[in-house]
Each structure stands twice: as structure tokens, then as C-alpha cells.
Design an enzyme around this catalytic site. Structure first.
Site, PDB file in Angstrom:
ATOM      1  N   ALA A  56       0.741  -1.175  -0.019  1.00 41.17           N
ATOM      2  CA  ALA A  56       0.128   0.032   0.035  1.00 41.17           C
ATOM      3  C   ALA A  56       0.982   1.157   0.076  1.00 41.17           C
ATOM      4  CB  ALA A  56      -0.825  -0.083   1.052  1.00 41.17           C
ATOM      5  N   GLN A  86      -5.345  -5.985   1.736  1.00 39.45           N
ATOM      6  CA  GLN A  86      -5.522  -6.916   3.081  1.00 39.45           C
ATOM      7  C   GLN A  86      -6.786  -6.409   4.114  1.00 39.45           C
ATOM      8  OE1 GLN A  86      -1.771  -6.827   5.259  1.00 39.45           O
ATOM      9  NE2 GLN A  86      -0.923  -5.991   3.351  1.00 39.45           N
ATOM     10  N   VAL A 121      14.559  -7.032  -1.016  1.00 41.74           N
ATOM     11  CA  VAL A 121      15.812  -6.465  -0.484  1.00 41.74           C
ATOM     12  C   VAL A 121      16.436  -7.377   0.677  1.00 41.74           C
ATOM     13  CG1 VAL A 121      16.730  -4.386   0.841  1.00 41.74           C
ATOM     14  CG2 VAL A 121      15.029  -4.200  -0.861  1.00 41.74           C
ATOM     15  N   CYS A 208      -3.703  -3.094  11.804  1.00 43.99           N
ATOM     16  CA  CYS A 208      -5.433  -2.945  12.307  1.00 43.99           C
ATOM     17  C   CYS A 208      -5.934  -3.634  13.388  1.00 43.99           C
ATOM     18  CB  CYS A 208      -5.951  -3.331  10.836  1.00 43.99           C
ATOM     19  SG  CYS A 208      -7.803  -3.062  10.943  1.00 43.99           S
ATOM     20  N   ASP A 346       3.217   0.277   7.782  1.00 44.75           N
ATOM     21  CA  ASP A 346       3.489  -0.483   8.893  1.00 44.75           C
ATOM     22  C   ASP A 346       4.868  -0.169   9.414  1.00 44.75           C
ATOM     23  OD1 ASP A 346       0.606  -1.185   8.598  1.00 44.75           O
ATOM     24  OD2 ASP A 346       1.276  -3.262   7.701  1.00 44.75           O
ATOM     25  N   LYS A 354      -0.318   1.991  11.272  1.00 46.09           N
ATOM     26  CA  LYS A 354      -0.396   0.472  10.911  1.00 46.09           C
ATOM     27  C   LYS A 354      -1.868   0.353  10.320  1.00 46.09           C
ATOM     28  CE  LYS A 354       3.368  -0.885  13.789  1.00 46.09           C
ATOM     29  NZ  LYS A 354       4.299   0.308  13.102  1.00 46.09           N
ATOM     30  N   ALA A 356      -4.354   1.087   6.473  1.00 44.59           N
ATOM     31  CA  ALA A 356      -4.228   1.707   5.190  1.00 44.59           C
ATOM     32  C   ALA A 356      -4.418   2.923   5.124  1.00 44.59           C
ATOM     33  CB  ALA A 356      -4.918   0.772   4.116  1.00 44.59           C
ATOM     34  N   ALA A 357      -5.472   3.244   6.012  1.00 47.50           N
ATOM     35  CA  ALA A 357      -5.890   4.717   5.907  1.00 47.50           C
ATOM     36  C   ALA A 357      -4.653   5.673   6.707  1.00 47.50           C
ATOM     37  CB  ALA A 357      -7.165   4.698   7.173  1.00 47.50           C
ATOM     38  N   CYS A 389     -10.529   3.154  11.344  1.00 39.37           N
ATOM     39  CA  CYS A 389     -10.797   1.579  11.317  1.00 39.37           C
ATOM     40  C   CYS A 389     -12.212   1.434  11.319  1.00 39.37           C
ATOM     41  CB  CYS A 389     -10.109   0.838  12.549  1.00 39.37           C
ATOM     42  SG  CYS A 389     -10.709  -0.775  12.648  1.00 39.37           S
TER      43      CYS A 389
HETATM   44  C1  LIG Z   1      -6.719  -8.855   8.288  1.00 37.90           C
HETATM   45  C2  LIG Z   1      -6.333  -7.260   8.211  1.00 37.90           C
HETATM   46  C3  LIG Z   1      -7.357  -6.424   8.016  1.00 37.90           C
HETATM   47  C4  LIG Z   1      -6.950  -4.836   8.029  1.00 37.90           C
HETATM   48  N1  LIG Z   1      -8.233  -4.059   8.123  1.00 37.90           N
HETATM   49  C5  LIG Z   1      -8.013  -2.683   7.686  1.00 37.90           C
HETATM   50  C6  LIG Z   1      -8.828  -2.036   7.696  1.00 37.90           C
HETATM   51  O1  LIG Z   1     -10.065  -2.021   7.955  1.00 37.90           O
HETATM   52  N2  LIG Z   1      -8.475  -0.617   7.391  1.00 37.90           N
HETATM   53  C7  LIG Z   1      -7.278  -0.177   7.109  1.00 37.90           C
HETATM   54  O2  LIG Z   1      -7.110   1.016   6.862  1.00 37.90           O
HETATM   55  N3  LIG Z   1      -6.289  -1.089   7.282  1.00 37.90           N
HETATM   56  C8  LIG Z   1      -6.551  -2.412   7.592  1.00 37.90           C
HETATM   57  N4  LIG Z   1      -5.371  -3.308   7.508  1.00 37.90           N
HETATM   58  C9  LIG Z   1      -3.998  -2.987   7.422  1.00 37.90           C
HETATM   59  C10 LIG Z   1      -3.440  -2.533   6.237  1.00 37.90           C
HETATM   60  O3  LIG Z   1      -3.536  -3.591   5.274  1.00 37.90           O
HETATM   61  C11 LIG Z   1      -1.917  -2.199   6.374  1.00 37.90           C
HETATM   62  O4  LIG Z   1      -1.934  -1.231   7.440  1.00 37.90           O
HETATM   63  C12 LIG Z   1      -1.328  -1.651   5.091  1.00 37.90           C
HETATM   64  O5  LIG Z   1      -1.471  -2.719   4.046  1.00 37.90           O
HETATM   65  C13 LIG Z   1       0.097  -1.075   5.467  1.00 37.90           C
HETATM   66  O6  LIG Z   1       0.758  -0.800   4.123  1.00 37.90           O
HETATM   67  P1  LIG Z   1       2.358  -1.247   3.888  1.00 37.90           P
HETATM   68  O7  LIG Z   1       2.786  -0.927   2.657  1.00 37.90           O
HETATM   69  O8  LIG Z   1       3.176  -0.694   5.224  1.00 37.90           O
HETATM   70  O9  LIG Z   1       2.503  -2.651   3.989  1.00 37.90           O
HETATM   71  P2  LIG Z   1       2.139  -3.745   3.025  1.00 37.90           P
HETATM   72  O10 LIG Z   1       0.870  -3.303   2.370  1.00 37.90           O
HETATM   73  O11 LIG Z   1       1.759  -5.161   3.752  1.00 37.90           O
HETATM   74  O12 LIG Z   1       3.001  -3.992   1.827  1.00 37.90           O
HETATM   75  C14 LIG Z   1       4.485  -4.528   2.320  1.00 37.90           C
HETATM   76  C15 LIG Z   1       5.106  -4.885   0.977  1.00 37.90           C
HETATM   77  O13 LIG Z   1       6.738  -4.756   1.569  1.00 37.90           O
HETATM   78  C16 LIG Z   1       7.070  -6.166   0.734  1.00 37.90           C
HETATM   79  N5  LIG Z   1       8.184  -6.486   1.342  1.00 37.90           N
HETATM   80  C17 LIG Z   1       8.544  -7.226   2.736  1.00 37.90           C
HETATM   81  N6  LIG Z   1       9.481  -7.441   3.008  1.00 37.90           N
HETATM   82  C18 LIG Z   1      10.399  -6.942   1.788  1.00 37.90           C
HETATM   83  C19 LIG Z   1      11.704  -6.907   1.532  1.00 37.90           C
HETATM   84  N7  LIG Z   1      12.697  -7.341   2.283  1.00 37.90           N
HETATM   85  N8  LIG Z   1      12.198  -6.348   0.116  1.00 37.90           N
HETATM   86  C20 LIG Z   1      11.318  -5.800  -0.607  1.00 37.90           C
HETATM   87  N9  LIG Z   1      10.022  -5.827  -0.308  1.00 37.90           N
HETATM   88  C21 LIG Z   1       9.443  -6.425   0.801  1.00 37.90           C
HETATM   89  C22 LIG Z   1       5.809  -7.150   0.846  1.00 37.90           C
HETATM   90  O14 LIG Z   1       5.932  -8.199  -0.154  1.00 37.90           O
HETATM   91  C23 LIG Z   1       4.645  -6.358   0.682  1.00 37.90           C
HETATM   92  O15 LIG Z   1       4.553  -5.935  -0.759  1.00 37.90           O
HETATM   93  C24 LIG Z   1      -5.677  -4.428   7.736  1.00 37.90           C
HETATM   94  C25 LIG Z   1      -4.608  -5.714   7.740  1.00 37.90           C
HETATM   95  C26 LIG Z   1      -5.027  -6.872   7.747  1.00 37.90           C
HETATM   96  C27 LIG Z   1      -4.041  -8.020   7.725  1.00 37.90           C
END
Ligand SMILES: Cc1cc2nc3c(=O)[nH]c(=O)nc-3n(C[C@H](O)[C@H](O)[C@H](O)COP(=O)(O)OP(=O)(O)OC[C@H]3O[C@@H](n4cnc5c(N)ncnc54)[C@H](O)[C@@H]3O)c2cc1C
Length: 446
Positions: A56, A86, A121, A208, A346, A354, A356-357, A389
Site C-alpha cells: 500500500a 488486506q 531487499v 489494524c 506499517d 499501521k 491503510a488509512a 478503522c
Molecule cells: C486482516 C487485516 C485487516 C485489516 N483491516 C484494515 C482496515 O479495515 N482498514 C485499514 O485502513 N487497514 C487495515 N489493515 C491494515 C493495512 O492492510 C496495512 O496497514 C497496510 O497494508 C500497510 O501498508 P504497507 O505498505 O506498510 O504494508 P503492505 O501493504 O503489507 O506491503 C508491504 C510490502 O513490502 C514487501 N516486502 C516485505 N519485505 C520486503 C523486502 N525485504 N524487500 C522488498 N519488499 C518487501 C511485501 O512483499 C509487501 O508487498 C488490515 C490488515 C489486515 C492484515
């Protein structure tokens, strides 16, 4: 037998009419609160920007940077080709969305001109301004955006086996889209029979924090709809004295749990599980406690991915140090010791977030500071801790919870959505409006 919940077509038509009448209110409100990249002037630069992680936050950052910079080299590194929505995992595990609702292709969201290295990475060297991929490819950067998300530490629960999600009453919606489906099948079988349903959340930071609560309410509702609530006991294991990090929300959830007959055990953290005997063992203040279950939703401890924990980037002291969260300034998301590194999503070691919002509000701030550095004009954008949330409290109702670093409740839709009210409109937001907003965010349009 697992059943997929079919909406009543008349109710569905009424809902669609209502939504059409309302227009894209949530989207419009969200979009009107920040300048979109398209509105911002283009900045010429030959800077090399590396984004670690294409979830995200990584995709949103790539889209915004590509729209605002001319001539910069933007590289995204992530081995995963599938993109997971997610927030939809909960809906799949509730039986109201198919698994495919949560899966799309990362490539569909990458803007033109952004290079994608399909590797992980393996090493981050902020002193040398470079990252190294698993195949040994070193990539130098002028700016690094760290967006790797977090690691689900299932190994931190003794006896846990993710290959057995969906079997013998064990579910875990966090793991993957497949696990969300398997969890629905296990929960649905439980809702057919009753028994002991066990829920809870890990200690420490998690993504979340509302999701474990939502799933407790959803299971309660499925039992009621099938006339089996009287045959079931629902137990929620809270990791602390409170049910949620924001006191006023915690109190509301406490009241709702009381109303629905959910038993709460505080200061219980899942430590081990016997998947054959269906016994969960919790660490308590005085030792350990065993709990039998017929259905359990396992939410694992969460921490920074190994590559980040092994780098110099995490906090070295304070509440975010042990799990490796990245030491960024909570206002700007800029690393405190390496100013050309930003941490978004996150992985950021900040007190709220932590979700998506939160990503939607963090990424424009980090991007504006990065572009400010390039343009030689400091940005004054600040992230206020916005986290939200939509907390489903039964099928067809949710409470939209929005708050900031100071635990202030924020209202994006005053007069339409009251924060601690169980409302159908908040349910509609969660089940219909959130995904389009999320996709717009990935494309840099929200
Ligand atoms: C069950 C559940 C319910 C949720 N409900 C909500 C909700 O209702 N509302 C809301 O706002 N949020 C919700 N969330 C939370 C939301 O999905 C996350 O906060 C959001 O996806 C965070 O974005 P991010 O990019 O930090 O992580 P992610 O979207 O998880 O992306 C991380 C990326 O990094 C990559 N990565 C990891 N390690 C490496 C590496 N070493 N090298 C290169 N790439 C790597 C992964 O492959 C992945 O593609 C929920 C999550 C879950 C699991």
C-alpha cells in the site's frame, strides 16, 4: 458446511440507490482534504529514489513521486507480484466477499517510468546509501523510502503451523487471502455447531488493531443468525488491561462485548497452541493459563521484517526498539539519524498508524519532504497520527473509528457519521467504498 452469505437483492438495490444518492461522499471528502499530485507542480531532478516494498505505502509513494518529479530515477523493489487488499481479508473470513476480492497485480498500479525490481531487499546500508537485493544486486540511492510492511511472527507461538489454518477449528485471517477463506470455512463450521470460540490479539504493535475485535463481533453474529448463540461461549483474550488503544473506543467495545455476552480475559497473550488437542496457552501476569477451544482466530505477534531489524534503521531504545520499528520522526516520517531515508506504512516506528488509512495520510507528507529536499524548499507538511478503522460490530453495521496521536476522535463526515455509533453507512463504507478509495490511493489519486 460453509455457506457464503447472500445479500437480500431488495436490500442490495436499496443500498445502491442510497449510495448513488449520497454520491461518492467519503471519497470526495477524503480527496478534498489534501492536494493531489496532479495539482502539484512538476519538479525537475535526476535524483535516484529507491522504494523498498510495493504494498500500500510503496505503491502510493511511487505514484505520487512519478507524478511530481521529472527526470528522477524511481525504482521499486518487491518480489511479490500479487497485490493484497488486506482490509478485505476480514470480509472474506466473514463469508461476504470472495477471495478474489483481495488479490490483484502489483504491475497494474505501477506508474509509467517507474522501474520494478522483482526481488527482495536483503541488506540496507544507510551509511553507504545503498540497498542490496537477494541476488546480490547493489542499488545506490539518493533517497530511500522504506515501505516493507511488517512480518507476521507465527513462529513466536509454540506449536503453531500456518499450513493447518482452516483445520480442526484453527483460523488466522492475517496470514493470506487463502487463509482468510480457510478461516471462514472453520468459523462457519463452528457457527453451525457452537462450542467455545476464542479470540484475541498479540502484545506489541500490530496492523489494524480493530481486526481481531471485528472478527469476534462477526462470529457472534453468525452464531446468532443460525440460532446457535446459546450453544456457544465466546472468549476474548486482551493483551493488556484495555480492549483498544484509544480509551473512549475501548470503553465502547467493553460495553458492546458485555451486551453480546463476550467474556473478556485481560493480560492474556497467546504463547503456545496444541492444534491436535485444541488447547491454547496464554502468558498471564501470574504464569500461564490454558484455554480449550472449538474455534480460534490466531493473530500472531508482529515485528519489522528481518532485513530492517538487521539494519541500523530501527529505534535503539524506547517502546519501538525491541520489534525493530524504524526510527522516524512522527511528524515528517523522516529517519531521525539518516535524513535521506523515510519510513512509511506499517514499518514506521510511530505511536499510531499501521492501517491503510494511515498510509493515505503518511505518504503525501513523506513525499512532500523528499521533494522539498530536492527543490531546496523545506516542506511544512505534518502527519498527525491519523488512523482509522471501520469496526464491524455485526453484519450490516460498523462504527467508523478515526483518531490521531493525541487519541482525539476525528470526524471525516460530521453530520453523517458519528464515531461511536453502530451505523449501516459505516458498514457500507467498509464493504463498498473503502476498496475504490484504496485503489485510488495506490494510483496516487487519493
Ligand atoms: C486482516 C487485516 C485487516 C485489516 N483491516 C484494515 C482496515 O479495515 N482498514 C485499514 O485502513 N487497514 C487495515 N489493515 C491494515 C493495512 O492492510 C496495512 O496497514 C497496510 O497494508 C500497510 O501498508 P504497507 O505498505 O506498510 O504494508 P503492505 O501493504 O503489507 O506491503 C508491504 C510490502 O513490502 C514487501 N516486502 C516485505 N519485505 C520486503 C523486502 N525485504 N524487500 C522488498 N519488499 C518487501 C511485501 O512483499 C509487501 O508487498 C488490515 C490488515 C489486515 C492484515
Amino acid at each position: 458446511m460453509s455457506k457464503t452469505l447472500q445479500p437480500d437483492p431488495r436490500v442490495e438495490t436499496a443500498r445502491r440507490r442510497f449510495l448513488a444518492g449520497l454520491g461518492a461522499l467519503p471519497l470526495a471528502a477524503a480527496l478534498s482534504q489534501t492536494s493531489t499530485p496532479a495539482q502539484a507542480a512538476s519538479v525537475k531532478s535526476s535524483a535516484r529514489i529507491v522504494i523498498a516494498g510495493a504494498g500500500a505505502a510503496g505503491l502510493a509513494a511511487a505514484s505520487q513521486l512519478a507524478a511530481r518529479l521529472q527526470g528522477a530515477s524511481i525504482t521499486v523493489i518487491d518480489a511479490r507480484k500479487e497485490h493484497y487488499y488486506q482490509p478485505g481479508f476480514t470480509l472474506v473470513a466473514a463469508g461476504i466477499k470472495p477471495q478474489a476480492y483481495t488479490v490483484s497485480n502489483t504491475g497494474d498500479y505501477l506508474p509509467q517510468g517507474v522501474e520494478w525490481v522483482t526481488e527482495r531487499v536483503a541488506e540496507i546500508d544507510p551509511e553507504g546509501n545503498k540497498v542490496v537485493t537477494e541476488s546480490g544486486k547493489a542499488m545506490a540511492y539518493d533517497f530511500l523510502i522504506l515501505a516493507t510492511g511488517l512480518e507476521l511472527n507465527y513462529a513466536g507461538i509454540e506449536g503453531m503451523d500456518t499450513a493447518r489454518i482452516g483445520q480442526n477449528g484453527m483460523g488466522s485471517i492475517y496470514h493470506s487471502p487463502q487463509a482468510a477463506t480457510a478461516t471462514w470455512q472453520a468459523m462457519s463450521a463452528f457457527a453451525d455447531k457452537g462450542g467455545i470460540g476464542v479470540f484475541g490479539r498479540p502484545a506489541g504493535e500490530m496492523k489494524c488493531a480493530g481486526a481481531p475485535l471485528k472478527y469476534t463481533f462477526i462470529t457472534d453474529d453468525h452464531l446468532r443468525r443460525r440460532g446457535n448463540r446459546g450453544k456457544a461461549e465466546i472468549v476474548y483474550m486482551a493483551q493488556s488491561k484495555s480492549l483498544f488503544g484509544v480509551p473512549i473506543v475501548a470503553e465502547k467495545v467493553r460495553m458492546l462485548f458485555q451486551d453480546r455476552g463476550v467474556k473478556v480475559n485481560h493480560e492474556h497473550v497467546l504463547q503456545a497452541i496444541d492444534l491436535d488437542k485444541r488447547i491454547a496457552t496464554y502468558k498471564t501476569l501470574t504464569g500461564t493459563a490454558e484455554q480449550k477451544y472449538d474455534f480460534i482466530n490466531v493473530v500472531p505477534p508482529m515485528r519489522a521484517p528481518e532485513v530492517v531489524r538487521n539494519s541500523p534503521l530501527p529505534w535503539t531504545e524506547g517502546p519501538f526498539a525491541a520489534d525493530g520499528w524504524v526510527e522516524v520522526d512522527r511528524d515528517t516520517l523522516r529517519h531521525k539519524r539518516y535524513p535521506n531515508v523515510f519510513g512509511v506504512g506499517d514499518i514506521a516506528g510511530v505511536p499510531k498508524g499501521k492501517t491503510a488509512a494511515s498510509v493515505k495520510w503518511q505518504v503525501p507528507v513523506a513525499v512532500s519532504h523528499l521533494i522539498g529536499d530536492i527543490a531546496g524548499k523545506a516542506s511544512s507538511e505534518v502527519y498527525n497520527g491519523y488512523t482509522s478503522c471501520p469496526l464491524i460490530t455485526r453484519l450490516g453495521q460498523a462504527m467508523l473509528i478515526e483518531f490521531d496521536y493525541k487519541d482525539n476522535l476525528i470526524m471525516s463526515f460530521p453530520g453523517v457519521i458519528a464515531p461511536l455509533e453502530e451505523l449501516w453507512i459505516s458498514w457500507v463504507m467498509k464493504t463498498m467504498a473503502l476498496k475504490p478509495t484504496y485503489i485510488s490511493m495506490l494510483r496516487g489519486r487519493a
